[in-house]
Design a protein around this motif. Structure first.
Motif, PDB file in Angstrom:
ATOM      1  N   PRO A  13      49.559 149.456  64.131  1.00 20.31           N
ATOM      2  CA  PRO A  13      50.254 149.502  64.888  1.00 20.31           C
ATOM      3  C   PRO A  13      50.293 148.971  66.518  1.00 20.31           C
ATOM      4  O   PRO A  13      50.777 149.205  67.178  1.00 20.31           O
ATOM      5  N   THR A  14      49.728 147.827  66.478  1.00 17.27           N
ATOM      6  CA  THR A  14      49.528 147.253  67.520  1.00 17.27           C
ATOM      7  C   THR A  14      49.855 145.418  67.010  1.00 17.27           C
ATOM      8  O   THR A  14      49.654 144.634  66.662  1.00 17.27           O
ATOM      9  N   ARG A  15      50.137 144.729  68.429  1.00 20.12           N
ATOM     10  CA  ARG A  15      50.434 143.081  68.116  1.00 20.12           C
ATOM     11  C   ARG A  15      49.171 142.709  67.826  1.00 20.12           C
ATOM     12  O   ARG A  15      48.047 143.141  68.152  1.00 20.12           O
ATOM     13  N   CYS A  16      48.897 141.648  67.433  1.00 20.64           N
ATOM     14  CA  CYS A  16      47.750 140.591  67.003  1.00 20.64           C
ATOM     15  C   CYS A  16      47.175 140.518  68.696  1.00 20.64           C
ATOM     16  O   CYS A  16      47.941 140.157  69.374  1.00 20.64           O
ATOM     17  N   ILE A  17      45.830 139.894  68.965  1.00 16.10           N
ATOM     18  CA  ILE A  17      45.417 139.431  69.123  1.00 16.10           C
ATOM     19  C   ILE A  17      44.150 138.129  69.247  1.00 16.10           C
ATOM     20  O   ILE A  17      43.425 137.589  68.182  1.00 16.10           O
ATOM     21  N   TYR A  18      44.125 137.468  69.927  1.00 20.72           N
ATOM     22  CA  TYR A  18      43.385 136.221  69.867  1.00 20.72           C
ATOM     23  C   TYR A  18      41.775 136.253  70.620  1.00 20.72           C
ATOM     24  O   TYR A  18      41.442 137.001  71.279  1.00 20.72           O
ATOM     25  N   TYR A  19      41.563 136.595  68.898  1.00 21.50           N
ATOM     26  CA  TYR A  19      39.722 136.481  69.633  1.00 21.50           C
ATOM     27  C   TYR A  19      39.051 135.180  68.977  1.00 21.50           C
ATOM     28  O   TYR A  19      38.624 135.483  67.530  1.00 21.50           O
ATOM     29  N   ASN A  20      37.680 135.190  69.898  1.00 26.99           N
ATOM     30  CA  ASN A  20      36.760 133.426  69.297  1.00 26.99           C
ATOM     31  C   ASN A  20      36.896 132.856  68.045  1.00 26.99           C
ATOM     32  O   ASN A  20      36.358 132.870  66.638  1.00 26.99           O
ATOM     33  N   ASP A  21      38.765 132.325  68.293  1.00 29.78           N
ATOM     34  CA  ASP A  21      39.383 130.971  67.275  1.00 29.78           C
ATOM     35  C   ASP A  21      39.849 131.996  66.598  1.00 29.78           C
ATOM     36  O   ASP A  21      40.428 131.367  65.688  1.00 29.78           O
ATOM     37  N   TYR A  22      40.218 132.623  66.236  1.00 28.65           N
ATOM     38  CA  TYR A  22      41.450 133.401  64.942  1.00 28.65           C
ATOM     39  C   TYR A  22      42.169 134.096  65.459  1.00 28.65           C
ATOM     40  O   TYR A  22      42.044 135.356  67.068  1.00 28.65           O
ATOM     41  N   VAL A  23      43.190 134.724  65.125  1.00 32.93           N
ATOM     42  CA  VAL A  23      43.977 136.662  65.759  1.00 32.93           C
ATOM     43  C   VAL A  23      43.336 137.916  64.612  1.00 32.93           C
ATOM     44  O   VAL A  23      43.059 137.699  63.304  1.00 32.93           O
ATOM     45  N   TRP A  24      43.773 138.159  65.705  1.00 33.32           N
ATOM     46  CA  TRP A  24      43.275 139.447  64.258  1.00 33.32           C
ATOM     47  C   TRP A  24      44.143 140.757  65.296  1.00 33.32           C
ATOM     48  O   TRP A  24      44.455 141.018  66.468  1.00 33.32           O
ATOM     49  N   ALA A  25      44.371 141.612  63.955  1.00 31.40           N
ATOM     50  CA  ALA A  25      44.598 143.433  64.504  1.00 31.40           C
ATOM     51  C   ALA A  25      44.305 144.098  63.481  1.00 31.40           C
ATOM     52  O   ALA A  25      43.168 143.534  62.419  1.00 31.40           O
ATOM     53  N   ASP A  26      44.192 145.682  63.355  1.00 26.58           N
ATOM     54  CA  ASP A  26      43.771 146.312  62.459  1.00 26.58           C
ATOM     55  C   ASP A  26      44.808 146.493  61.076  1.00 26.58           C
ATOM     56  O   ASP A  26      45.424 147.344  61.295  1.00 26.58           O
ATOM     57  N   PHE A  27      44.845 145.905  60.514  1.00 25.95           N
ATOM     58  CA  PHE A  27      46.040 145.692  59.153  1.00 25.95           C
ATOM     59  C   PHE A  27      45.756 146.942  58.071  1.00 25.95           C
ATOM     60  O   PHE A  27      43.987 146.988  58.054  1.00 25.95           O
ATOM     61  N   GLU A  28      46.404 147.088  57.898  1.00 26.58           N
ATOM     62  CA  GLU A  28      46.178 148.621  56.623  1.00 26.58           C
ATOM     63  C   GLU A  28      46.114 148.072  55.655  1.00 26.58           C
ATOM     64  O   GLU A  28      45.791 148.652  54.576  1.00 26.58           O
ATOM     65  N   THR A  29      47.377 147.629  54.985  1.00 19.51           N
ATOM     66  CA  THR A  29      48.411 146.868  53.995  1.00 19.51           C
ATOM     67  C   THR A  29      47.493 145.234  53.692  1.00 19.51           C
ATOM     68  O   THR A  29      48.194 144.682  54.873  1.00 19.51           O
ATOM     69  N   TRP A  30      47.378 145.239  52.581  1.00 24.08           N
ATOM     70  CA  TRP A  30      46.948 143.715  51.809  1.00 24.08           C
ATOM     71  C   TRP A  30      47.628 142.952  50.789  1.00 24.08           C
ATOM     72  O   TRP A  30      47.638 143.588  50.282  1.00 24.08           O
ATOM     73  N   GLY A  31      48.292 141.942  50.820  1.00 22.72           N
ATOM     74  CA  GLY A  31      48.110 141.736  49.752  1.00 22.72           C
ATOM     75  C   GLY A  31      47.340 141.129  48.870  1.00 22.72           C
ATOM     76  O   GLY A  31      46.443 140.960  48.886  1.00 22.72           O
ATOM     77  N   GLN A  32      47.853 140.929  47.695  1.00 22.31           N
ATOM     78  CA  GLN A  32      46.948 139.545  46.428  1.00 22.31           C
ATOM     79  C   GLN A  32      46.427 138.785  47.188  1.00 22.31           C
ATOM     80  O   GLN A  32      45.357 138.295  46.380  1.00 22.31           O
ATOM     81  N   GLY A  33      46.649 138.062  47.647  1.00 22.50           N
ATOM     82  CA  GLY A  33      46.616 136.555  47.939  1.00 22.50           C
ATOM     83  C   GLY A  33      46.921 135.365  47.574  1.00 22.50           C
ATOM     84  O   GLY A  33      47.744 135.779  45.969  1.00 22.50           O
ATOM     85  N   THR A  34      47.433 134.332  47.926  1.00 23.86           N
ATOM     86  CA  THR A  34      47.793 133.115  46.752  1.00 23.86           C
ATOM     87  C   THR A  34      46.810 132.118  47.121  1.00 23.86           C
ATOM     88  O   THR A  34      46.343 131.986  47.851  1.00 23.86           O
ATOM     89  N   SER A  35      46.975 131.585  46.483  1.00 19.42           N
ATOM     90  CA  SER A  35      45.944 130.377  45.940  1.00 19.42           C
ATOM     91  C   SER A  35      46.559 129.093  46.753  1.00 19.42           C
ATOM     92  O   SER A  35      47.463 128.512  45.902  1.00 19.42           O
ATOM     93  N   VAL A  36      45.539 128.479  48.343  1.00 22.68           N
ATOM     94  CA  VAL A  36      45.842 126.701  47.865  1.00 22.68           C
ATOM     95  C   VAL A  36      44.525 126.396  47.904  1.00 22.68           C
ATOM     96  O   VAL A  36      43.540 126.253  48.827  1.00 22.68           O
ATOM     97  N   THR A  37      45.001 124.934  47.453  1.00 16.76           N
ATOM     98  CA  THR A  37      44.270 123.879  47.632  1.00 16.76           C
ATOM     99  C   THR A  37      44.193 122.588  47.551  1.00 16.76           C
ATOM    100  O   THR A  37      45.229 122.109  47.556  1.00 16.76           O
ATOM    101  N   VAL A  38      43.657 121.932  48.946  1.00 18.93           N
ATOM    102  CA  VAL A  38      44.487 120.677  49.147  1.00 18.93           C
ATOM    103  C   VAL A  38      43.284 119.465  48.661  1.00 18.93           C
ATOM    104  O   VAL A  38      41.484 120.030  49.136  1.00 18.93           O
ATOM    105  N   SER A  39      43.985 118.739  47.690  1.00 19.24           N
ATOM    106  CA  SER A  39      42.817 117.609  47.550  1.00 19.24           C
ATOM    107  C   SER A  39      42.970 116.559  46.845  1.00 19.24           C
ATOM    108  O   SER A  39      44.480 117.105  46.387  1.00 19.24           O
ATOM    109  N   SER A  40      43.080 115.379  47.161  1.00 19.46           N
ATOM    110  CA  SER A  40      43.341 114.463  46.938  1.00 19.46           C
ATOM    111  C   SER A  40      42.642 114.009  44.611  1.00 19.46           C
ATOM    112  O   SER A  40      43.772 113.417  44.609  1.00 19.46           O
TER     113      SER A  40
END
Length: 127
Positions: free
Chosen positions: A100-127
């Motif tokens: 319902p609101t814009r995000c805020i910057y808090y303690n090195d991260y961003v945040w808002a009160d989100f109600e809906t989330w996706g299932q996620g996608t995996s990222v691996t950074v490796s040589s």
């Protein structure tokens, strides 16, 4: 609103990836949409957030200057361009919406009160 992330995978340090978050409805239904990530054994944290109406964006400290969040209102999709990837970026990346609101910057991260989330996608950074 449903969210589907894609674009994750394996990339070498210093490489780039672009994640996509496709929504089932209009992204304008949410004031803001964000990308969060959860590294193994750590809490889920917000790293980038965009206001869907004007495209204003904010970033967490760890990704500022290397990651770019953008949106395509016509395609109802939000993107996360990730450049100069480091091994510590290895995580599950989630898209979040229905705030319902814009995000805020808090303690090195961003945040808002989100109600809906996706299932996620995996990222691996490796040589």
């Amino acid at each position: 609103l449903q969210l589907v992330e894609s674009g994750g995978g394996l990339v070498q340090p210093g490489g780039s990836l672009r994640l996509s978050c496709a929504t089932s409805g209009s992204i304008l239904d949410s004031v803001a949409i964000a990308w969060y990530r959860q590294a193994p054994g750590k809490e889920r944290r917000g790293i980038a957030c965009i206001s869907t109406s004007d495209g204003n964006s904010i970033y967490g400290t760890s990704v500022n200057g290397r990651f770019t969040i953008s949106r395509d209102n016509a395609k109802n999709t939000v993107y996360l361009q990730m450049n100069s990837l480091k091994p510590e970026a290895t995580a599950l990346y989630y898209c979040a919406a229905d705030s319902p609101t814009r995000c805020i910057y808090y303690n090195d991260y961003v945040w808002a009160d989100f109600e809906t989330w996706g299932q996620g996608t995996s990222v691996t950074v490796s040589s």
